[in-house]
Design an enzyme around this catalytic site. Structure first.
Site, PDB file in Angstrom:
ATOM      1  N   ARG A 138       0.691  -1.318  -0.015  1.00  0.00           N
ATOM      2  CA  ARG A 138      -0.005   0.141  -0.091  1.00  0.00           C
ATOM      3  C   ARG A 138       0.679   1.119   0.084  1.00  0.00           C
ATOM      4  O   ARG A 138       0.594   1.998   0.617  1.00  0.00           O
ATOM      5  CB  ARG A 138      -0.983   0.144   1.088  1.00  0.00           C
ATOM      6  CG  ARG A 138      -1.915  -1.132   1.307  1.00  0.00           C
ATOM      7  CD  ARG A 138      -2.830  -1.013   0.089  1.00  0.00           C
ATOM      8  NE  ARG A 138      -4.076  -2.311   0.322  1.00  0.00           N
ATOM      9  CZ  ARG A 138      -3.671  -3.309  -0.119  1.00  0.00           C
ATOM     10  NH1 ARG A 138      -2.491  -3.622  -0.980  1.00  0.00           N
ATOM     11  NH2 ARG A 138      -4.567  -4.418   0.107  1.00  0.00           N
ATOM     12  N   GLU A 174      -5.508   4.145   6.142  1.00  0.00           N
ATOM     13  CA  GLU A 174      -5.135   3.789   4.762  1.00  0.00           C
ATOM     14  C   GLU A 174      -5.294   4.926   3.819  1.00  0.00           C
ATOM     15  O   GLU A 174      -4.551   5.326   3.093  1.00  0.00           O
ATOM     16  CB  GLU A 174      -5.568   2.414   4.496  1.00  0.00           C
ATOM     17  CG  GLU A 174      -5.206   2.083   3.049  1.00  0.00           C
ATOM     18  CD  GLU A 174      -5.880   0.780   2.496  1.00  0.00           C
ATOM     19  OE1 GLU A 174      -5.597  -0.450   2.900  1.00  0.00           O
ATOM     20  OE2 GLU A 174      -6.560   0.793   1.117  1.00  0.00           O
ATOM     21  N   SER A 229     -11.337  -0.540   3.175  1.00  0.00           N
ATOM     22  CA  SER A 229     -10.387  -0.775   4.358  1.00  0.00           C
ATOM     23  C   SER A 229      -9.722   0.725   4.882  1.00  0.00           C
ATOM     24  O   SER A 229      -9.244   1.479   4.377  1.00  0.00           O
ATOM     25  CB  SER A 229      -9.154  -1.625   4.080  1.00  0.00           C
ATOM     26  OG  SER A 229      -9.789  -2.913   3.614  1.00  0.00           O
TER      27      SER A 229
HETATM   28  C1  LIG Z   1     -15.345  -0.322  -1.341  1.00  0.00           C
HETATM   29  C2  LIG Z   1     -13.853  -0.391  -1.442  1.00  0.00           C
HETATM   30  C3  LIG Z   1     -12.984  -1.255  -1.541  1.00  0.00           C
HETATM   31  C4  LIG Z   1     -11.576  -1.114  -2.004  1.00  0.00           C
HETATM   32  N1  LIG Z   1     -10.909  -2.211  -1.999  1.00  0.00           N
HETATM   33  C5  LIG Z   1      -9.553  -1.982  -2.105  1.00  0.00           C
HETATM   34  C6  LIG Z   1      -8.731  -3.170  -2.294  1.00  0.00           C
HETATM   35  O1  LIG Z   1      -9.135  -4.226  -2.049  1.00  0.00           O
HETATM   36  N2  LIG Z   1      -7.348  -2.990  -2.455  1.00  0.00           N
HETATM   37  C7  LIG Z   1      -6.950  -1.450  -2.333  1.00  0.00           C
HETATM   38  O2  LIG Z   1      -5.771  -1.594  -2.550  1.00  0.00           O
HETATM   39  N3  LIG Z   1      -7.460  -0.525  -2.463  1.00  0.00           N
HETATM   40  C8  LIG Z   1      -8.770  -0.753  -2.111  1.00  0.00           C
HETATM   41  N4  LIG Z   1      -9.825   0.727  -1.999  1.00  0.00           N
HETATM   42  C9  LIG Z   1      -9.246   1.678  -1.891  1.00  0.00           C
HETATM   43  C10 LIG Z   1      -9.386   2.347  -3.370  1.00  0.00           C
HETATM   44  O3  LIG Z   1     -10.136   1.735  -4.138  1.00  0.00           O
HETATM   45  C11 LIG Z   1      -7.986   2.769  -4.028  1.00  0.00           C
HETATM   46  O4  LIG Z   1      -7.118   3.096  -3.431  1.00  0.00           O
HETATM   47  C12 LIG Z   1      -7.969   3.418  -5.616  1.00  0.00           C
HETATM   48  O5  LIG Z   1      -6.805   3.233  -6.294  1.00  0.00           O
HETATM   49  C13 LIG Z   1      -8.592   4.723  -5.305  1.00  0.00           C
HETATM   50  O6  LIG Z   1      -8.581   5.531  -6.547  1.00  0.00           O
HETATM   51  P1  LIG Z   1      -9.445   6.599  -6.662  1.00  0.00           P
HETATM   52  O7  LIG Z   1      -9.278   7.211  -8.069  1.00  0.00           O
HETATM   53  O8  LIG Z   1     -10.858   6.619  -5.807  1.00  0.00           O
HETATM   54  O9  LIG Z   1      -8.309   7.748  -5.989  1.00  0.00           O
HETATM   55  P2  LIG Z   1      -8.811   8.906  -4.992  1.00  0.00           P
HETATM   56  O10 LIG Z   1      -9.353   8.603  -3.805  1.00  0.00           O
HETATM   57  O11 LIG Z   1      -9.371  10.059  -5.909  1.00  0.00           O
HETATM   58  O12 LIG Z   1      -7.140   9.281  -4.634  1.00  0.00           O
HETATM   59  C14 LIG Z   1      -6.544   8.655  -3.876  1.00  0.00           C
HETATM   60  C15 LIG Z   1      -5.174   9.504  -3.625  1.00  0.00           C
HETATM   61  O13 LIG Z   1      -4.252   9.455  -4.896  1.00  0.00           O
HETATM   62  C16 LIG Z   1      -4.423  10.701  -5.598  1.00  0.00           C
HETATM   63  N5  LIG Z   1      -4.359  10.677  -6.770  1.00  0.00           N
HETATM   64  C17 LIG Z   1      -5.559  10.245  -7.376  1.00  0.00           C
HETATM   65  N6  LIG Z   1      -5.395  10.183  -8.747  1.00  0.00           N
HETATM   66  C18 LIG Z   1      -4.191  10.846  -9.061  1.00  0.00           C
HETATM   67  C19 LIG Z   1      -3.724  11.043 -10.222  1.00  0.00           C
HETATM   68  N7  LIG Z   1      -3.847  10.951 -11.493  1.00  0.00           N
HETATM   69  N8  LIG Z   1      -2.010  11.499 -10.129  1.00  0.00           N
HETATM   70  C20 LIG Z   1      -1.671  11.940  -8.910  1.00  0.00           C
HETATM   71  N9  LIG Z   1      -2.405  11.805  -7.826  1.00  0.00           N
HETATM   72  C21 LIG Z   1      -3.611  11.163  -7.846  1.00  0.00           C
HETATM   73  C22 LIG Z   1      -5.250  11.774  -4.698  1.00  0.00           C
HETATM   74  O14 LIG Z   1      -4.685  12.881  -4.549  1.00  0.00           O
HETATM   75  C23 LIG Z   1      -5.243  11.011  -3.359  1.00  0.00           C
HETATM   76  O15 LIG Z   1      -4.239  11.346  -2.798  1.00  0.00           O
HETATM   77  C24 LIG Z   1     -11.086   0.225  -1.696  1.00  0.00           C
HETATM   78  C25 LIG Z   1     -12.099   1.185  -1.778  1.00  0.00           C
HETATM   79  C26 LIG Z   1     -13.593   1.085  -1.805  1.00  0.00           C
HETATM   80  C27 LIG Z   1     -14.381   2.109  -1.313  1.00  0.00           C
END
Ligand SMILES: Cc1cc2nc3c(=O)[nH]c(=O)nc-3n(C[C@H](O)[C@H](O)[C@H](O)COP(=O)(O)OP(=O)(O)OC[C@H]3O[C@@H](n4cnc5c(N)ncnc54)[C@H](O)[C@@H]3O)c2cc1C
Length: 339
Positions: free
Chosen positions: A170, A335, A240
């Site tokens: 992570r 996380e 998580s």
């Molecule tokens: C129901 C649920 C289940 C999940 N299961 C998992 C799992 O099994 N495993 C896991 O690892 N994670 C899991 N996650 C966490 C999440 O899905 C991941 O971390 C995902 O990659 C986040 O994507 P996002 O576009 O929503 O990111 P955001 O929440 O929009 O961004 C996350 C971070 O990245 C930065 N960011 C986003 N895009 C960019 C970009 N293009 N350039 C630079 N910085 C950027 C943002 O500024 C922020 O700091 C889960 C979340 C939920 C809600």
């Protein structure tokens, strides 16, 4: 300061639909970019107007604890291109605004192996390398060959090799030395054209059928996740909420003698404990503080059904952390990214 019209800036924008916890925070400005040219213009505008920048994908790994007094850039760069193909693998350039799960589904339809265990993880492709998303024995670092980004200060387009991304559990360079210094524009991913399934995770092996295939593994992952995790579209959550903590071997032994059912796995640095088990055993399932609650089936998931503030979400998280220190002498790390 003149607003560049092509950025379609929204002032005082509601971010409730840009974070899966449904926190009702606001941004001074919001822009949605669908090209690197627009992205660069947005960064330039923020620089000239002296505005802080926050990049948001789907906001599924983000807690907004207050209004954001700056420019939120929502990334919608699209496109999946084949950059190299041999008999055994295909290498793709996937734009950062593609939906991660839709990309996984696309790879499965094409019969390309490597990301099926990562099905149904919410979010956009551009966020996947940031915390090196992982599930069911696979991490995205296993398939990433390079990450392309725009440097937020120089606006130069850069490419980082897998090694240089410093991926860990992570974690990556984008959460450390390059934290808030980049906007990821595309991820280069290599997938196998020959069968290569990862069934190390026992529950997945059980559910994938007697003769597991790419499709049956993908279906099994979707089934298990749908049963275990609340859908953020129905119940606001960020997945998580805590990382699995790593403790020393001595600490693990001490805890194991006190709590014989403790779940822990040996790692290079000691023992990784199941954070969900610690929280569950501490009696937190379904407990609520100020309208924010621990999910009744999944102790690792904090839910926000009444769209309470990010501060309320963090108050519940802090109460859980304190309890876990008191009972197990273990510090849980949150996380999602807190803003
Ligand atoms: C129901 C649920 C289940 C999940 N299961 C998992 C799992 O099994 N495993 C896991 O690892 N994670 C899991 N996650 C966490 C999440 O899905 C991941 O971390 C995902 O990659 C986040 O994507 P996002 O576009 O929503 O990111 P955001 O929440 O929009 O961004 C996350 C971070 O990245 C930065 N960011 C986003 N895009 C960019 C970009 N293009 N350039 C630079 N910085 C950027 C943002 O500024 C922020 O700091 C889960 C979340 C939920 C809600």
């Amino acid at each position: 300061m003149q607003f560049p019209a092509e950025l379609g800036l929204q002032a005082d924008a509601d971010l409730r639909h840009y974070n899966t916890l449904g926190v009702p925070a606001r941004a001074r400005y919001l822009t949605v970019v669908n090209s690197t040219t627009l992205l660069t213009q947005a960064l330039q505008f923020a620089h000239e107007a002296n505005l802080a920048v926050l990049v948001l994908g789907q906001g599924s790994n983000t807690v907004l604890t207050r209004d954001f007094d700056g420019l939120v850039i929502h990334n919608q760069l699209r496109g999946v291109d084949v950059i190299q193909e041999t008999d055994s693998y295909v290498e793709l350039r996937v734009a950062a605004g593609e939906n991660w799960h839709q990309f996984v589904s696309f790879a499965v339809t094409k019969h390309w192996y490597g990301v099926e265990n990562l099905a149904l993880i919410p979010g956009l492709v551009g966020a996947a390398p940031i915390q090196n998303i992982g599930a069911y024995g696979v991490e995205v670092k296993d398939v990433i060959t390079a990450v392309e980004y725009v440097d937020r200060t120089t606006l130069a387009i850069q490419t980082l090799s897998n090694d240089a991304c410093q991926f860990a559990y992570r974690d990556s360079v984008f959460k450390n030395a390059l934290c808030d210094a980049t906007v990821i524009t595309a991820v280069q991913i290599r997938l196998n054209k020959r069968a290569a399934l990862n069934l190390d995770y026992p529950a997945l092996a059980d559910q994938a059928g007697k003769q597991p295939s790419l499709e049956s593994v993908f279906d099994a992952v979707c089934r298990i996740r749908t049963q275990k995790l609340p859908d953020p579209a129905a119940i606001p959550n960020a997945g998580s909420f805590f990382k699995n903590p790593v403790v020393t071997t001595e600490h693990h032994q001490r805890l194991k003698s006190q709590f014989p059912d403790l779940i822990g796995f040996a790692t290079d640095d000691g023992y990784k404990l199941a954070a969900g088990w610690l929280i569950d055993q501490a009696g937190w399932k379904n407990k609520e503080i100020s309208g924010v609650r621990v999910h009744r089936q999944q102790a690792l998931v904090v839910i926000n059904p009444s769209n309470r503030s990010g501060a309320d979400v963090m108050a519940l998280a802090a109460a859980i952390q304190q309890d876990i220190v008191r009972i197990y002498d273990v510090q849980l790390e949150v996380e999602p990214r807190i803003y």
